[in-house]
Design a protein around this motif. Sequence first.
Motif, PDB file in Angstrom:
ATOM      1  N   TYR A   1       0.810  -1.228   0.000  1.00 30.53           N
ATOM      2  CA  TYR A   1       0.000   0.000   0.000  1.00 30.53           C
ATOM      3  C   TYR A   1       0.843   1.277   0.000  1.00 30.53           C
ATOM      4  N   PRO A   2       1.924   1.375   0.779  1.00 30.74           N
ATOM      5  CA  PRO A   2       2.711   2.623   0.718  1.00 30.74           C
ATOM      6  C   PRO A   2       3.219   2.944  -0.676  1.00 30.74           C
ATOM      7  N   TRP A   3       3.632   1.911  -1.431  1.00 27.99           N
ATOM      8  CA  TRP A   3       4.119   2.160  -2.789  1.00 27.99           C
ATOM      9  C   TRP A   3       2.974   2.579  -3.708  1.00 27.99           C
ATOM     10  N   ILE A   4       1.820   1.922  -3.559  1.00 29.11           N
ATOM     11  CA  ILE A   4       0.668   2.298  -4.385  1.00 29.11           C
ATOM     12  C   ILE A   4       0.235   3.731  -4.078  1.00 29.11           C
TER      13      ILE A   4
ATOM     14  N   GLU B   1      -0.118   9.441  -5.503  1.00 26.27           N
ATOM     15  CA  GLU B   1       0.076  10.845  -5.125  1.00 26.27           C
ATOM     16  C   GLU B   1       1.093  11.524  -6.028  1.00 26.27           C
ATOM     17  N   GLY B   2       2.156  10.778  -6.412  1.00 29.76           N
ATOM     18  CA  GLY B   2       3.153  11.374  -7.301  1.00 29.76           C
ATOM     19  C   GLY B   2       2.597  11.685  -8.679  1.00 29.76           C
ATOM     20  N   LEU B   3       1.810  10.753  -9.232  1.00 30.60           N
ATOM     21  CA  LEU B   3       1.194  11.017 -10.531  1.00 30.60           C
ATOM     22  C   LEU B   3       0.211  12.177 -10.459  1.00 30.60           C
ATOM     23  N   SER B   4      -0.587  12.211  -9.397  1.00 30.94           N
ATOM     24  CA  SER B   4      -1.544  13.311  -9.251  1.00 30.94           C
ATOM     25  C   SER B   4      -0.828  14.648  -9.154  1.00 30.94           C
ATOM     26  N   PHE B   5       0.248  14.685  -8.384  1.00 31.94           N
ATOM     27  CA  PHE B   5       1.007  15.940  -8.260  1.00 31.94           C
ATOM     28  C   PHE B   5       1.625  16.343  -9.598  1.00 31.94           C
ATOM     29  N   ALA B   6       2.135  15.372 -10.349  1.00 30.59           N
ATOM     30  CA  ALA B   6       2.742  15.693 -11.639  1.00 30.59           C
ATOM     31  C   ALA B   6       1.704  16.246 -12.611  1.00 30.59           C
ATOM     32  N   TYR B   7       0.527  15.624 -12.659  1.00 27.70           N
ATOM     33  CA  TYR B   7      -0.513  16.113 -13.556  1.00 27.70           C
ATOM     34  C   TYR B   7      -1.000  17.500 -13.133  1.00 27.70           C
TER      35      TYR B   7
ATOM     36  N   ASP C   1       0.111  24.832 -17.783  1.00 29.27           N
ATOM     37  CA  ASP C   1      -0.537  24.838 -19.103  1.00 29.27           C
ATOM     38  C   ASP C   1       0.142  23.893 -20.077  1.00 29.27           C
ATOM     39  N   ALA C   2       0.751  22.813 -19.537  1.00 35.04           N
ATOM     40  CA  ALA C   2       1.416  21.836 -20.398  1.00 35.04           C
ATOM     41  C   ALA C   2       0.519  20.672 -20.773  1.00 35.04           C
ATOM     42  N   THR C   3      -0.615  20.507 -20.120  1.00 37.28           N
ATOM     43  CA  THR C   3      -1.548  19.437 -20.433  1.00 37.28           C
ATOM     44  C   THR C   3      -2.965  19.912 -20.128  1.00 37.28           C
ATOM     45  N   GLY C   4      -3.923  19.272 -20.765  1.00 39.58           N
ATOM     46  CA  GLY C   4      -5.312  19.610 -20.509  1.00 39.58           C
ATOM     47  C   GLY C   4      -5.996  18.697 -19.525  1.00 39.58           C
ATOM     48  N   PHE C   5      -5.252  17.701 -19.006  1.00 38.44           N
ATOM     49  CA  PHE C   5      -5.807  16.743 -18.049  1.00 38.44           C
ATOM     50  C   PHE C   5      -5.343  17.130 -16.658  1.00 38.44           C
ATOM     51  N   TYR C   6      -6.296  17.252 -15.751  1.00 34.59           N
ATOM     52  CA  TYR C   6      -5.948  17.647 -14.387  1.00 34.59           C
ATOM     53  C   TYR C   6      -5.490  16.461 -13.543  1.00 34.59           C
ATOM     54  N   SER C   7      -5.902  15.231 -13.881  1.00 31.44           N
ATOM     55  CA  SER C   7      -5.583  14.057 -13.078  1.00 31.44           C
ATOM     56  C   SER C   7      -5.348  12.871 -14.004  1.00 31.44           C
ATOM     57  N   PRO C   8      -4.663  11.825 -13.513  1.00 25.46           N
ATOM     58  CA  PRO C   8      -4.474  10.623 -14.340  1.00 25.46           C
ATOM     59  C   PRO C   8      -5.788   9.950 -14.709  1.00 25.46           C
ATOM     60  N   ALA C   9      -6.813  10.040 -13.840  1.00 22.90           N
ATOM     61  CA  ALA C   9      -8.098   9.416 -14.151  1.00 22.90           C
ATOM     62  C   ALA C   9      -8.731  10.053 -15.379  1.00 22.90           C
ATOM     63  N   LEU C  10      -8.683  11.371 -15.481  1.00 27.79           N
ATOM     64  CA  LEU C  10      -9.236  12.054 -16.656  1.00 27.79           C
ATOM     65  C   LEU C  10      -8.458  11.703 -17.918  1.00 27.79           C
ATOM     66  N   HIS C  11      -7.144  11.524 -17.780  1.00 28.84           N
ATOM     67  CA  HIS C  11      -6.333  11.139 -18.939  1.00 28.84           C
ATOM     68  C   HIS C  11      -6.667   9.716 -19.378  1.00 28.84           C
ATOM     69  N   ALA C  12      -6.855   8.819 -18.411  1.00 27.39           N
ATOM     70  CA  ALA C  12      -7.200   7.445 -18.759  1.00 27.39           C
ATOM     71  C   ALA C  12      -8.570   7.352 -19.419  1.00 27.39           C
ATOM     72  N   LEU C  13      -9.488   8.211 -19.022  1.00 29.85           N
ATOM     73  CA  LEU C  13     -10.826   8.210 -19.612  1.00 29.85           C
ATOM     74  C   LEU C  13     -10.894   9.000 -20.916  1.00 29.85           C
ATOM     75  N   GLY C  14      -9.862   9.806 -21.191  1.00 31.80           N
ATOM     76  CA  GLY C  14      -9.908  10.646 -22.381  1.00 31.80           C
ATOM     77  C   GLY C  14     -10.940  11.751 -22.276  1.00 31.80           C
ATOM     78  N   ILE C  15     -10.952  12.442 -21.139  1.00 33.70           N
ATOM     79  CA  ILE C  15     -11.977  13.455 -20.867  1.00 33.70           C
ATOM     80  C   ILE C  15     -11.294  14.754 -20.474  1.00 33.70           C
ATOM     81  N   HIS C  16     -11.765  15.843 -21.038  1.00 30.99           N
ATOM     82  CA  HIS C  16     -11.370  17.184 -20.623  1.00 30.99           C
ATOM     83  C   HIS C  16     -12.505  17.807 -19.817  1.00 30.99           C
ATOM     84  N   VAL C  17     -12.158  18.558 -18.800  1.00 29.63           N
ATOM     85  CA  VAL C  17     -13.143  19.309 -18.023  1.00 29.63           C
ATOM     86  C   VAL C  17     -13.152  20.737 -18.549  1.00 29.63           C
ATOM     87  N   CYS C  18     -14.316  21.190 -18.989  1.00 27.45           N
ATOM     88  CA  CYS C  18     -14.467  22.518 -19.582  1.00 27.45           C
ATOM     89  C   CYS C  18     -15.462  23.338 -18.772  1.00 27.45           C
ATOM     90  N   ARG C  19     -15.353  24.635 -18.932  1.00 26.70           N
ATOM     91  CA  ARG C  19     -16.301  25.532 -18.292  1.00 26.70           C
ATOM     92  C   ARG C  19     -17.581  25.586 -19.127  1.00 26.70           C
TER      93      ARG C  19
END
Length: 394
Positions: free
Chosen positions: A197-200, A205-211, A218-236
């Motif tokens: 669990y500590p490694w997971i 947390e490291g991936l979330s912080f990087a995203y 402004d280097a990516t349009g995905f705020y989290s790895p989950a949104l990138h895996a789903l192929g979803i952008h969050v728009c206003r």
Amino acid sequence: MLFQVGGQGTRPTFFEMAAAQQLPASLRAALTYSLGVLALRRPFLHKVLDYDDEFFALLMAVLETHSLRTTDASFSESLYGLRRRAVKITADKGTTSVESSDKVYNSGLRKHQKVLSVVFLVVLPYFKSKLHSIYNREREARLQASLWGQDDPGLDEAGFLLDQGETSHAQVETTSVEVSSVTHLKRKVMAIIGACYPWIHATNEGLSFAYQLLYLLDATGFYSPALHALGIHVCRATGQELMDTSSRISRIRSRELERLRGPPWLKAVQRVLLNCIYTTLDYAQTGLIAAVFFFKMMEWWYQSAEERMSAPTVYPPPPPPPPPKVAKDGIPLPPDRTLCPLCCQKRANPSVLAVSGFVFCYSCIFKYVSQHKRCPVTLMPATVEQIRRLFHDL
């Protein structure tokens, strides 16, 4: 600007995304605290607190499913006027560039994206919470074993009692072997979770912080790895989308009411139940936000009460004691308070006698107390140790 709140365009700011992501955790803390306060007077609510993970996961599953179905956004994102959009959308061949761009902007989520969104928003956080609690128990068990030593498992860990008069020796041995094997397997699983669990958690947390850092830069349009895996952008969301949300919800609900089957009385019952569910879901956002406000208010109230209880009590100063009365056989007081009652002259080296509070000349009161062992005015017993010099004239 990177830190512009409520910026222009369809891309949400970093603070909008962070607020939408942190809202479920704040909501859970508010509900848990509120139930904890209510459980002080309603003990049956402790059963709900024992299964707070399941209760909150079920609540969020209902809210997230309803929100994704009606607004194409999660529960927290819809509160901030955000919408989820698929990244890759194929346009029809016969459309122009303007129509194609409008279609990309206004296209909603596919069904599998909504289902996977619920999985990432509800199911995975639930398992993460369970793994975290198992890891904490395993760590406490290891700490206890390192401090007190590992005890040998006995029959008490099985959680049952055996009647030796009614069961045979073979049944006891079989049951003991089964219990020991299950306990051994359970301990192995908990040990594996405690090691992995500590490694997971660190990887997540490291991936979330990087995203989040890349999104802030402004280097990516995905705020989290989950949104990138789903192929979803969050728009206003646009103003037109916000206005069309109510009409969309009404169309969905009218279709659901038209699909009702059965006799008239059953349709009436189903219609009443659906209307109750719709009303509850309509006021869920307002009610939960009010719960967060109520949580903060109770936290402030109880914190203020605890501070008042822990603060030292400050009492008003006591009133001065009444002045001592002149004894019948004592020396009368002169009309001028600056004169000594013994020599009737202006006081020299004024000194007070502690037992009575009257002021005399030091030499006069010292001689009188040394001879008579009492106050000359009140006739109260006194000693020379109770004479105090006054320095108010300096």
